[in-house]
Design an enzyme around this catalytic site. Structure first.
Site, PDB file in Angstrom:
ATOM      1  N   PHE A  16     -18.212 -47.259 -23.449  1.00 48.05           N
ATOM      2  CA  PHE A  16     -17.995 -48.681 -23.741  1.00 48.05           C
ATOM      3  C   PHE A  16     -17.676 -48.920 -25.225  1.00 48.05           C
ATOM      4  O   PHE A  16     -16.560 -49.275 -25.595  1.00 48.05           O
ATOM      5  CB  PHE A  16     -19.234 -49.454 -23.274  1.00 48.05           C
ATOM      6  CG  PHE A  16     -19.386 -50.849 -23.806  1.00 48.05           C
ATOM      7  CD1 PHE A  16     -18.307 -51.713 -23.855  1.00 48.05           C
ATOM      8  CD2 PHE A  16     -20.625 -51.297 -24.246  1.00 48.05           C
ATOM      9  CE1 PHE A  16     -18.461 -53.011 -24.342  1.00 48.05           C
ATOM     10  CE2 PHE A  16     -20.792 -52.583 -24.720  1.00 48.05           C
ATOM     11  CZ  PHE A  16     -19.703 -53.449 -24.774  1.00 48.05           C
ATOM     12  N   ILE A  17     -18.655 -48.703 -26.090  1.00 44.34           N
ATOM     13  CA  ILE A  17     -18.433 -48.943 -27.512  1.00 44.34           C
ATOM     14  C   ILE A  17     -17.455 -47.924 -28.086  1.00 44.34           C
ATOM     15  O   ILE A  17     -16.579 -48.258 -28.886  1.00 44.34           O
ATOM     16  CB  ILE A  17     -19.765 -48.915 -28.282  1.00 44.34           C
ATOM     17  CG1 ILE A  17     -20.711 -50.006 -27.777  1.00 44.34           C
ATOM     18  CG2 ILE A  17     -19.525 -49.092 -29.785  1.00 44.34           C
ATOM     19  CD1 ILE A  17     -22.094 -49.967 -28.408  1.00 44.34           C
ATOM     20  N   ASN A  39     -15.024 -33.618 -17.057  1.00 43.71           N
ATOM     21  CA  ASN A  39     -15.241 -33.892 -15.641  1.00 43.71           C
ATOM     22  C   ASN A  39     -14.061 -33.336 -14.856  1.00 43.71           C
ATOM     23  O   ASN A  39     -12.984 -33.085 -15.399  1.00 43.71           O
ATOM     24  CB  ASN A  39     -15.396 -35.396 -15.396  1.00 43.71           C
ATOM     25  CG  ASN A  39     -14.172 -36.175 -15.847  1.00 43.71           C
ATOM     26  OD1 ASN A  39     -13.196 -36.303 -15.109  1.00 43.71           O
ATOM     27  ND2 ASN A  39     -14.211 -36.678 -17.082  1.00 43.71           N
ATOM     28  N   SER A  43     -10.658 -37.310 -16.370  1.00 40.61           N
ATOM     29  CA  SER A  43     -10.732 -38.703 -16.782  1.00 40.61           C
ATOM     30  C   SER A  43     -11.283 -38.825 -18.203  1.00 40.61           C
ATOM     31  O   SER A  43     -12.243 -38.140 -18.566  1.00 40.61           O
ATOM     32  CB  SER A  43     -11.636 -39.489 -15.824  1.00 40.61           C
ATOM     33  OG  SER A  43     -11.912 -40.778 -16.336  1.00 40.61           O
ATOM     34  N   ILE A  65     -21.699 -32.527 -25.097  1.00 41.72           N
ATOM     35  CA  ILE A  65     -22.311 -32.574 -26.419  1.00 41.72           C
ATOM     36  C   ILE A  65     -23.449 -31.560 -26.543  1.00 41.72           C
ATOM     37  O   ILE A  65     -23.842 -31.170 -27.654  1.00 41.72           O
ATOM     38  CB  ILE A  65     -22.809 -34.007 -26.731  1.00 41.72           C
ATOM     39  CG1 ILE A  65     -22.931 -34.233 -28.245  1.00 41.72           C
ATOM     40  CG2 ILE A  65     -24.124 -34.299 -26.021  1.00 41.72           C
ATOM     41  CD1 ILE A  65     -21.623 -34.261 -28.972  1.00 41.72           C
ATOM     42  N   ALA A  85     -22.169 -40.189 -28.513  1.00 41.14           N
ATOM     43  CA  ALA A  85     -22.464 -39.530 -27.243  1.00 41.14           C
ATOM     44  C   ALA A  85     -23.965 -39.545 -26.980  1.00 41.14           C
ATOM     45  O   ALA A  85     -24.748 -39.061 -27.801  1.00 41.14           O
ATOM     46  CB  ALA A  85     -21.944 -38.102 -27.264  1.00 41.14           C
ATOM     47  N   LEU A  87     -27.087 -40.304 -23.490  1.00 44.43           N
ATOM     48  CA  LEU A  87     -27.525 -40.961 -22.266  1.00 44.43           C
ATOM     49  C   LEU A  87     -28.246 -42.233 -22.683  1.00 44.43           C
ATOM     50  O   LEU A  87     -29.106 -42.198 -23.575  1.00 44.43           O
ATOM     51  CB  LEU A  87     -28.463 -40.066 -21.466  1.00 44.43           C
ATOM     52  CG  LEU A  87     -27.820 -38.852 -20.777  1.00 44.43           C
ATOM     53  CD1 LEU A  87     -28.892 -38.019 -20.084  1.00 44.43           C
ATOM     54  CD2 LEU A  87     -26.745 -39.278 -19.795  1.00 44.43           C
ATOM     55  N   TYR A 152     -36.119 -42.931 -22.876  1.00 40.37           N
ATOM     56  CA  TYR A 152     -34.873 -43.140 -23.627  1.00 40.37           C
ATOM     57  C   TYR A 152     -35.164 -43.470 -25.081  1.00 40.37           C
ATOM     58  O   TYR A 152     -34.607 -42.853 -25.996  1.00 40.37           O
ATOM     59  CB  TYR A 152     -34.057 -44.264 -22.990  1.00 40.37           C
ATOM     60  CG  TYR A 152     -32.957 -44.780 -23.895  1.00 40.37           C
ATOM     61  CD1 TYR A 152     -31.922 -43.948 -24.304  1.00 40.37           C
ATOM     62  CD2 TYR A 152     -32.951 -46.107 -24.333  1.00 40.37           C
ATOM     63  CE1 TYR A 152     -30.912 -44.413 -25.138  1.00 40.37           C
ATOM     64  CE2 TYR A 152     -31.956 -46.582 -25.161  1.00 40.37           C
ATOM     65  CZ  TYR A 152     -30.932 -45.737 -25.565  1.00 40.37           C
ATOM     66  OH  TYR A 152     -29.951 -46.200 -26.404  1.00 40.37           O
ATOM     67  N   ASN A 181     -28.074 -55.488 -28.845  1.00 37.64           N
ATOM     68  CA  ASN A 181     -27.474 -55.543 -27.503  1.00 37.64           C
ATOM     69  C   ASN A 181     -25.989 -55.878 -27.586  1.00 37.64           C
ATOM     70  O   ASN A 181     -25.614 -57.051 -27.603  1.00 37.64           O
ATOM     71  CB  ASN A 181     -28.224 -56.547 -26.627  1.00 37.64           C
ATOM     72  CG  ASN A 181     -29.596 -56.054 -26.244  1.00 37.64           C
ATOM     73  OD1 ASN A 181     -30.511 -56.056 -27.071  1.00 37.64           O
ATOM     74  ND2 ASN A 181     -29.751 -55.605 -25.015  1.00 37.64           N
TER      75      ASN A 181
END
Length: 332
Positions: A16-17, A39, A43, A65, A85, A87, A152, A181
């Site tokens: 996204f970012i 992948n 993609s 990574i 990079a 999770l 996380y 956010n």
């Protein structure tokens, strides 16, 4: 900062970012290497959807990574690294914490070791406001205690500590950027704003949401990207962290109704227990203070929440039925 001709590596560029950051860097005539998760579909994530003329200017490196060798190869001849990079799913971290340590901590270790060998000029490590936990004072400044309330958050605190240690131990030119956010086009449907918007677009009769009392500090992705760029400015002290935030907060309840107003209607909210975090993991109030970054670089967000939400709604509504990833709640 003049980015023209700079050799820049963006890890997590397919997310996204990261995808927005890559587009911005290309617009400033930087030489961008996009490190994307390998992948079998070949993609490049959200970078597959950017204009062809922009994509053709990007050098793509596909890998993981956690793989030190491919990371080392990607860092060769690089001037600046933006390390995104990671999770990032809080709910997923409850069921797979080991993956978060391997990706978020050991992945960063690979980047820092490679940067040390290659004498990279600047390394921007992207953190998260989740590391602050429940606020002990408001607004939250960079010296707020770090309180991990999810695996996380713990992994990102570990990553931040590793970055601090390399700045101090090896004099690496590291800046830690800490977005709150971020929202906008391309964000995963598991995030709260696209979750609400998608339910309006789909014509749901009730909004299925978790706890609506928590308050969050939202920044439109374009402003977040410019905040990251400002973290490259000359004069910022290495080994320091900088909040990228709006200094304002809105509850999830009020946010849902604000989005409803932009659709010209309001849908009642239904409590969905499946969307709840564990009781002691929920963070009730996140509102940051961006004074430190402003004092050094004069950065502050300029896109209002109403404007940012309108742009996000417009993007999500466009060709909604054919939108890639619209049902992919894990894509970052």
């Amino acid at each position: 900062m003049n980015l023209k001709g700079k050799n820049i590596l963006v890890t997590g560029a397919d997310g996204f970012i990261g995808s927005h950051l890559v587009e911005y860097l290309i617009s400033k005539e930087a030489n961008v290497t996009a490190f994307c998760l390998y992948n079998s579909f070949n993609s490049a994530g959200w970078l597959d959807l950017i204009p062809k003329e922009t994509k053709e200017k990007i050098k793509f490196n596909f890998g993981d990574i956690r793989d030190a060798e491919i990371v080392s190869q990607s860092v060769q001849s690089i001037d600046i690294i933006f390390h995104l990079a990671a999770l990032i799913s809080v709910p997923y971290s409850f069921t797979s914490p080991r993956s978060f340590i391997k990706t978020n901590v050991l992945g960063l270790l690979n980047v820092l070791e490679a940067a040390k060998r290659e004498s990279v000029k600047k390394i921007i490590c992207v953190s998260t406001s989740e590391i602050y936990g429940n606020a002990q004072h408001l607004p939250i400044t960079e010296d707020h205690p770090k309180i991990p309330q999810s695996p996380y958050a713990a992994s990102k605190i570990g990553a931040d500590a590793l970055a601090y240690s390399y700045a101090k131990s090896f004099d690496l030119p590291i800046i830690i950027a800490r977005p709150f956010n971020t929202y906008g086009p391309r964000q995963s449907l598991r995030a709260i704003i696209p979750t609400v918007i998608s339910q309006y677009i789909n014509g749901e009769q009730v909004l299925k949401l978790g706890d609506t009392k928590p308050k969050r500090d939202f920044v439109y992705v374009e402003d977040t990207v410019k905040g990251l760029i400002n973290c490259c400015s000359d004069g910022l002290p290495y080994g320091h962290d900088f909040n990228i935030c709006s200094n304002e907060a809105i509850s999830i309840n009020d946010l849902a109704y604000k989005i409803g107003d932009l659709f010209g209607k309001r849908i009642d909210i239904a409590f969905d227990t499946d969307r709840l975090r564990p009781l002691k993991s929920e963070i009730q109030h996140l509102v940051g203070d961006h004074k430190k970054l402003y004092d050094y670089t004069r950065w502050k967000p300029i896109i209002s929440m109403d404007e940012g939400l309108k742009r996000t709604i417009e993007w999500m509504k466009s060709d909604w039925d054919n939108r890639p990833y619209r049902n992919n709640t894990h894509h970052v």
